[in-house]
Design a protein around this motif. Structure first.
Motif, mmCIF file in Angstrom:
data_model
loop_
_atom_site.group_PDB
_atom_site.id
_atom_site.type_symbol
_atom_site.label_atom_id
_atom_site.label_comp_id
_atom_site.label_asym_id
_atom_site.label_seq_id
_atom_site.Cartn_x
_atom_site.Cartn_y
_atom_site.Cartn_z
ATOM 1 N N GLY A 1 8.976 11.688 12.232
ATOM 2 C CA GLY A 1 8.010 10.673 11.818
ATOM 3 C C GLY A 1 6.967 11.341 10.951
ATOM 4 N N PRO A 2 6.222 10.547 10.172
ATOM 5 C CA PRO A 2 5.251 11.114 9.231
ATOM 6 C C PRO A 2 4.037 11.730 9.927
ATOM 7 N N SER A 3 3.468 12.721 9.282
ATOM 8 C CA SER A 3 2.284 13.397 9.819
ATOM 9 C C SER A 3 1.042 12.583 9.504
ATOM 10 N N LYS A 4 -0.066 13.007 10.085
ATOM 11 C CA LYS A 4 -1.344 12.354 9.853
ATOM 12 C C LYS A 4 -1.669 12.360 8.351
ATOM 13 N N ALA A 5 -1.430 13.499 7.713
ATOM 14 C CA ALA A 5 -1.749 13.606 6.282
ATOM 15 C C ALA A 5 -0.887 12.641 5.466
ATOM 16 N N SER A 6 0.398 12.517 5.835
ATOM 17 C CA SER A 6 1.270 11.574 5.121
ATOM 18 C C SER A 6 0.761 10.155 5.302
ATOM 19 N N LEU A 7 0.399 9.825 6.540
ATOM 20 C CA LEU A 7 -0.064 8.463 6.826
ATOM 21 C C LEU A 7 -1.339 8.162 6.052
ATOM 22 N N ASP A 8 -2.220 9.148 5.966
ATOM 23 C CA ASP A 8 -3.470 8.929 5.244
ATOM 24 C C ASP A 8 -3.220 8.592 3.779
ATOM 25 N N MET A 9 -2.115 9.118 3.236
ATOM 26 C CA MET A 9 -1.824 8.874 1.823
ATOM 27 C C MET A 9 -1.361 7.446 1.539
ATOM 28 N N VAL A 10 -0.909 6.762 2.572
ATOM 29 C CA VAL A 10 -0.329 5.432 2.330
ATOM 30 C C VAL A 10 -1.075 4.339 3.074
ATOM 31 N N ARG A 11 -2.360 4.583 3.374
ATOM 32 C CA ARG A 11 -3.112 3.571 4.122
ATOM 33 C C ARG A 11 -3.239 2.282 3.307
ATOM 34 N N LYS A 12 -3.590 1.196 4.038
ATOM 35 C CA LYS A 12 -3.656 -0.129 3.404
ATOM 36 C C LYS A 12 -4.960 -0.312 2.659
ATOM 37 N N PRO A 13 -5.017 -1.098 1.600
ATOM 38 C CA PRO A 13 -3.840 -1.597 0.884
ATOM 39 C C PRO A 13 -3.204 -0.478 0.059
ATOM 40 N N PRO A 14 -1.876 -0.487 -0.090
ATOM 41 C CA PRO A 14 -1.161 0.686 -0.620
ATOM 42 C C PRO A 14 -1.230 0.811 -2.140
ATOM 43 N N VAL A 15 -2.427 0.986 -2.645
ATOM 44 C CA VAL A 15 -2.625 0.997 -4.092
ATOM 45 C C VAL A 15 -1.976 2.224 -4.750
ATOM 46 N N ASP A 16 -2.210 3.404 -4.157
ATOM 47 C CA ASP A 16 -1.650 4.636 -4.745
ATOM 48 C C ASP A 16 -0.130 4.615 -4.738
ATOM 49 N N ALA A 17 0.417 4.169 -3.608
ATOM 50 C CA ALA A 17 1.883 4.129 -3.493
ATOM 51 C C ALA A 17 2.464 3.220 -4.574
ATOM 52 N N ALA A 18 1.830 2.071 -4.786
ATOM 53 C CA ALA A 18 2.330 1.126 -5.785
ATOM 54 C C ALA A 18 2.288 1.757 -7.172
ATOM 55 N N GLU A 19 1.220 2.492 -7.443
ATOM 56 C CA GLU A 19 1.084 3.128 -8.753
ATOM 57 C C GLU A 19 2.211 4.132 -8.988
ATOM 58 N N ARG A 20 2.480 4.930 -7.961
ATOM 59 C CA ARG A 20 3.553 5.928 -8.101
ATOM 60 C C ARG A 20 4.912 5.266 -8.323
ATOM 61 N N LEU A 21 5.123 4.137 -7.657
ATOM 62 C CA LEU A 21 6.422 3.457 -7.779
ATOM 63 C C LEU A 21 6.501 2.626 -9.052
ATOM 64 N N GLY A 22 5.372 2.453 -9.714
ATOM 65 C CA GLY A 22 5.367 1.631 -10.916
ATOM 66 C C GLY A 22 5.548 0.151 -10.602
ATOM 67 N N VAL A 23 5.015 -0.275 -9.460
ATOM 68 C CA VAL A 23 5.059 -1.705 -9.139
ATOM 69 C C VAL A 23 3.629 -2.195 -8.966
ATOM 70 N N ARG A 24 3.484 -3.520 -8.903
ATOM 71 C CA ARG A 24 2.150 -4.089 -8.716
ATOM 72 C C ARG A 24 1.736 -3.994 -7.265
ATOM 73 N N VAL A 25 0.475 -4.294 -7.019
ATOM 74 C CA VAL A 25 0.017 -4.395 -5.642
ATOM 75 C C VAL A 25 -0.702 -5.737 -5.544
ATOM 76 N N ALA A 26 -0.576 -6.393 -4.401
ATOM 77 C CA ALA A 26 -1.194 -7.716 -4.242
ATOM 78 C C ALA A 26 -2.704 -7.590 -4.312
ATOM 79 N N GLU A 27 -3.358 -8.579 -4.895
ATOM 80 C CA GLU A 27 -4.820 -8.596 -4.938
ATOM 81 C C GLU A 27 -5.335 -8.641 -3.511
ATOM 82 N N SER A 28 -6.385 -7.872 -3.249
ATOM 83 C CA SER A 28 -6.906 -7.896 -1.885
ATOM 84 C C SER A 28 -8.419 -7.972 -1.901
#
Ligand SMILES: [Zn+2]
Ligand SMILES: [Zn+2]
Lengths: 188, 779
Positions: free
Chosen positions: B135-162
């Motif tokens: 399972g993911p470590s604390k540091a990994s989890l911190d990187m993908v906290r909500k809302p997942p703006v950074d993750a969306a940027e890396r994947l090249g997808v949008r993120v819902a307005e929040s």
């Protein structure tokens, strides 16, 4: 079998729980907080289910008074408190019942959690034996009621979320054993 | 547990009979795999699905299910070799749990795949990096906290307005600007769909109560729900799958799905994300695919999804890839998708069947009814909060003009000697709003602005409207007459509403009127027959909305109604020698700009077929009012939409466009000043009672109002928080403000509510003062 029987003997020495009252506001106010809330239910199942929702399961130092139950925002009590309060609700609604006890065999890793919590709270853990635990219940008609889980059960041999019921005993009655389970339990 | 203590279970390497096809090799390197989150119902945890996938890869692997209640249904499955049943989180002891988890993982060949969100986080917090926990470590989890703006940027997808500001005002605005509704999302778990600010406030407190944490809002994105599931080891992407939901349950959980490989760009983006986060374990990205095909990331879960075995049976076995440390090579999919079926199995004799548990209907549903009891874990606050609770971090919304929801206090003088509650007219804001509106409609063609008398019949406001060149819009002859007295000439006025000819009279002169029903058109003919004198330059009808229910207007989208309306309207226009017009009205403040402009364009679309039947185009199109004060910047675009997508007549016949801006002009023009009568504290928050009540500002229980406190020298806006302002009356719903921070407010303090013009003023009533109401008929 002898293992279980000696645990039963030991559990018999635990008094069924009766929450005491100082007779002053410290206790009567808590009693009012509990029973005022429980009176709103027109349905007995809902009223009894409200008991463990209102009083969070956790360690209590016996003998306990009503004013010992408040903790943080809520109230804390063990199955003895739940049984005593549930019995009072049944009494008020004139439902015949008797207090009683059950011996449960919980999942193997569970007792360690409870012993740790009870020790931390400075409460006695005589209710936790090697692989079985003592649990207070209520007999209503020919059924048993688990006041901490708000469930009916059929008696010895039933499964509760706290574990398998190995034996039950009404106050002033004698133990009824689940033959199959006690045999299993006796296996080294 | 008859199989022996799971912690000391002998490593039973997957024996793999000769006939088994074994793409991962016949034997797993692992001896025992523990899998948590075994409950399987219509909202299943992933554990059983993961167990089945491992069993599919290695028939002989020792698989142990782990959960926190014997009621966790997957624990009863015969796919398991053994099970570990821990006490529910209501009854568990944290250090004991940590010790036991470590002991279970002591054998060299033991592994754990955690499948419960909060448990994943607790393991990361309590055990840190552990090479046997997939399972993911604390540091990994911190990187993908909500809302997942950074993750969306890396994947090249949008993120819902929040929206993380959960003050009433911010919620109200965000909901109004979300045409498909919003999601109330808990910090760690849970999401509820809501369509109104009231629903959001109620669901927000459910989330706070159930999970003991904060929440935020996300705009719903319309489209097809899909997911990417992946498995990774120390930042290396092992395998991934793309699933499009084909069937979902009532709660939105996947029941059937179409399975596909990821395209290269998504795979590369995911590989980068997983590498940056140094991810270990399963994961799921929840996405929405729009009609155009672009993707919006809604959620990133730190575990496999519950449908993961669906991908495995199609040939993409991620749990097995995770345990093997590599993906199996494959040559196409075994099936294009999967579906679920319901299956009854006998209970495990060791666990037995737990009898029905009663619930107390009057209390909130106990949080631990889900067998894994994760909400109890949430309430115990054992997992550190990912984000501070919303009130602490909410940022006051930027304000551009004093008319917007903040800033009214700058125009309000210091409190005077008059008794509270008192009402104060801020007339300059009316002219300011009028100018702003004029700028919005500039260049849209011929536009007439009509003051909606009912939203503020104050003489000063009527005079100001006349000075600014507006005409009157009235819903009764009494209103028309009052407007006329203060400078808004009746012969230039517009009559609307279902009872516009009240009080009865023999003679009416106005510029235009819009009939609300076919019955009204018929009765007008009858009244004219019996001598009623009516002068009007424009006769019109009001079109009922097409998609939303309304008690007003003629359903011109029904052909019979259209035919009859055209006949009656045509003959009425001829009788009066008048031109004709069409009117639409539905409160924009209820629908939001996006839905309003579609409704308006759809309803006014009736102008074209009407024109065909009448033999001439409309002279007037009236789009009504009801605009929310915050939505001034949307007026131009919405009217532009209506002109472009509404009837062709709007573009070709150059009709006069009539706007009836009521509350968008008048809402900010009044403040109510009140004194704090009582302050009452409880452990968690405080309430104050003020000497104003809902009678003094009738919209207050339903619409957010800005509040300021006079600090001795100036008015200071109250910040957001968790406290409430209660009205002085004895009505349960007399709550004038919620989610405010009242820690500085004392008994005797003077407060002011802004935005109390419009209906808060025109509909105000005396209540609880001992005054008898005016006898009807004795004005
Ligand atoms: Zn006391
Ligand atoms: Zn007990």
């Amino acid at each position: 079998m002898t293992g279980l029987l000696s645990e039963l003997k030991r559990f018999e020495r635990i008094d069924l729980s009766r929450v005491a009252c100082h007779g002053t506001a410290c206790c009567t106010a808590v009693r009012h907080r509990v029973f005022g809330r429980l009176m709103q239910y027109a349905n007995m199942g809902a009223a009894l289910a409200a008991v463990p929702e209102l009083i969070r399961w956790g360690p209590v130092r016996w003998p306990a008074h009503w004013c010992d139950l408040p903790e943080g925002d809520g109230l804390t009590g063990d199955c003895g408190v739940h049984a005593d309060v549930a019995a009072a609700v049944l009494t008020r609604e004139a439902v015949p019942h008797t207090r009683g006890r059950a011996v449960l065999r919980p999942a193997p890793l569970a007792p360690a959690h409870w012993r740790a919590s009870w020790t931390e709270a400075g409460a006695g853990d005589a209710w936790i034996a090697g692989r079985v635990v003592h649990h207070e219940v209520i007999k209503v008609g020919d059924q048993w009621w688990d006041p901490s889980e708000a469930r009916w059960f059929s008696g010895a041999g039933a499964h509760l979320s706290g574990g398998r019921v190995l034996a039950v005993r009404e106050e002033h009655g004698s133990w009824q054993l689940d033959s199959e389970a006690s045999a299993t339990h006796a296996r080294p | 547990m008859e199989e022996g203590d799971p912690a000391s279970g002998e490593p039973t390497y997957a024996a793999g009979t000769e006939t088994v096809v074994a793409p991962f090799g016949r034997a797993a390197k692992a001896g025992t795999v523990f899998i948590s989150g075994m409950h399987s119902d219509t909202n299943p945890s992933p554990g059983l699905s993961v167990a089945r996938s491992l069993r599919l890869a290695w028939p002989g692997l020792r698989i142990v299910g782990l959960d926190y209640s014997p009621e966790s249904s997957g624990l009863h499955s015969d796919v398991l070799d053994d099970l570990v049943c821990l006490p529910t989180w209501r009854r568990a002891h944290l250090e004991t749990w940590v010790e036991q988890m470590c002991r279970l993982l002591e054998p060299d060949d033991a592994l754990l795949i955690p499948c419960l969100d909060l448990e994943v986080r607790l393991l990361a917090t309590e055990l840190g990096f552990h090479d046997k926990i997939l399972g993911p470590s604390k540091a990994s989890l911190d990187m993908v906290r909500k809302p997942p703006v950074d993750a969306a940027e890396r994947l090249g997808v949008r993120v819902a307005e929040s929206e993380t500001d959960t003050s009433w005002h911010a919620i109200d605005r965000f909901v109004r600007r979300s045409p498909h509704g919003v999601w109330v999302k808990g910090e760690v778990y849970d999401a509820y769909r809501a369509y109104t600010a009231g629903e959001v406030l109620a669901l927000g407190s459910v989330v706070e109560h159930t999970w003991g944490g904060g929440w935020h809002l996300e705009r719903h994105v319309a489209g097809q729900e899909c997911s990417i599931a992946f498995a990774a080891l120390n930042g290396r992407l092992l395998d991934a799958v793309f699933v499009t939901k084909a069937l979902v349950t009532v709660a939105g959980k996947t029941w059937a799905g179409e399975v596909a490989e990821l395209d290269d760009s998504l795979r590369d983006g995911l590989a980068d994300l997983v590498a940056d986060a140094r991810w270990t374990g399963g994961g799921e990205l929840e996405l929405i695919r729009s009609w155009h095909g672009d993707l919006t990331l809604m959620e990133l879960n730190p575990r496999f999804p519950a449908w993961i075995h669906g991908a495995s049976v199609c040939g993409i076995n991620l749990p097995a890839a995770l345990v093997a440390g590599r993906a199996a090579s494959r040559d196409g999919l075994l099936a294009p998708g999967f579906t679920r079926v319901v299956e009854e199995i006998p209970v495990n004799p060791t666990l037995g069947i737990t009898p029905f548990g009663w619930v107390a209907g009057g209390l909130p549903r106990p949080a631990d009814k889900h067998p894994s009891g994760m909400s109890c874990l949430g309430q115990r606050h054992l997992v550190p909060a990912e984000r501070a609770a919303a009130p602490e971090e909410s940022i006051p919304a930027p304000t551009s003009t004093a008319a917007q929801t903040g800033g009214f206090e700058e125009l309000l003088g210091p409190p005077g000697p008059e008794a509270t509650p008192s009402r104060h007219l801020l007339l300059p804001l009316f002219a300011e709003q009028f100018q702003a509106l004029k700028e919005q409609v500039e260049g849209l063609g011929r536009v007439l602005l009509a003051h909606s008398v009912k939203t503020c019949p104050q003489p000063a406001v009527l005079r100001e409207a006349a000075r600014l060149g507006m005409v009157a819009e009235a819903i009764s002859l009494a209103e028309l007459e009052a407007a006329d007295r203060f400078g808004l000439a009746a012969e230039q006025g517009i009559l609307n509403g279902p009872a516009k000819w009240w009080p009865a009279t023999d003679r009416v002169r106005c510029w235009a009127f819009f009939a609300d029903s076919l019955a009204e058109l018929r009765s007008l003919h009858a009244r004219l027959d019996s001598g009623f004198e009516l002068e009007a330059e424009v006769v019109g009808i009001r079109a009922a909305p097409v998609h939303v229910a309304s008690r007003f207007g003629i359903p011109l989208h029904e052909p019979e109604a259209m035919a009859e309306a055209a006949g009656l309207l045509g003959s009425l226009a001829r009788r009066l020698g008048a031109a004709w017009g069409l009117h639409f009205h539905f409160a924009q403040s209820v629908l939001g700009a996006s839905r309003w402009q579609r409704e308006c364009a759809a309803a006014l679309g009736a102008a074209d077929p009407l024109a065909d039947q009448m033999g001439r185009p409309p002279a007037v199109l009236d789009v009504g009012g009801g605009w929310h004060i915050d939505d001034m910047p949307y007026v131009r675009a919405s009217l532009g939409y209506v002109l472009e997508h509404g009837p062709a007549a709007a573009r070709e016949a150059d009709p006069l466009l009539v706007l009836e801006p009521g509350k968008i002009l008048t809402q900010p023009t009044v403040a109510v000043v009140t004194q704090v009568v009582v302050r009452r504290e409880s452990r968690k928050h405080c309430d104050i009672v003020v000497d104003a009540a809902e009678g003094d500002m009738p919209e207050a229980p339903y619409q957010p109002h800005p509040v300021a406190r006079f600090d001795g020298s100036r008015w200071v806006p109250l910040p957001p928080g968790r406290d409430r302002i209660l009205g002085r009356s004895c009505m349960e719903h007399d709550v004038l403000g919620v989610r405010l921070d009242l820690s500085d407010v004392q008994e005797g303090d003077i407060l002011a509510f802004g935005m109390c013009g419009a209906y808060d003023t025109s509909m105000a009533y005396d209540f609880g003062r001992g005054t008898a109401s005016r006898e009807l008929g004795h004005s």
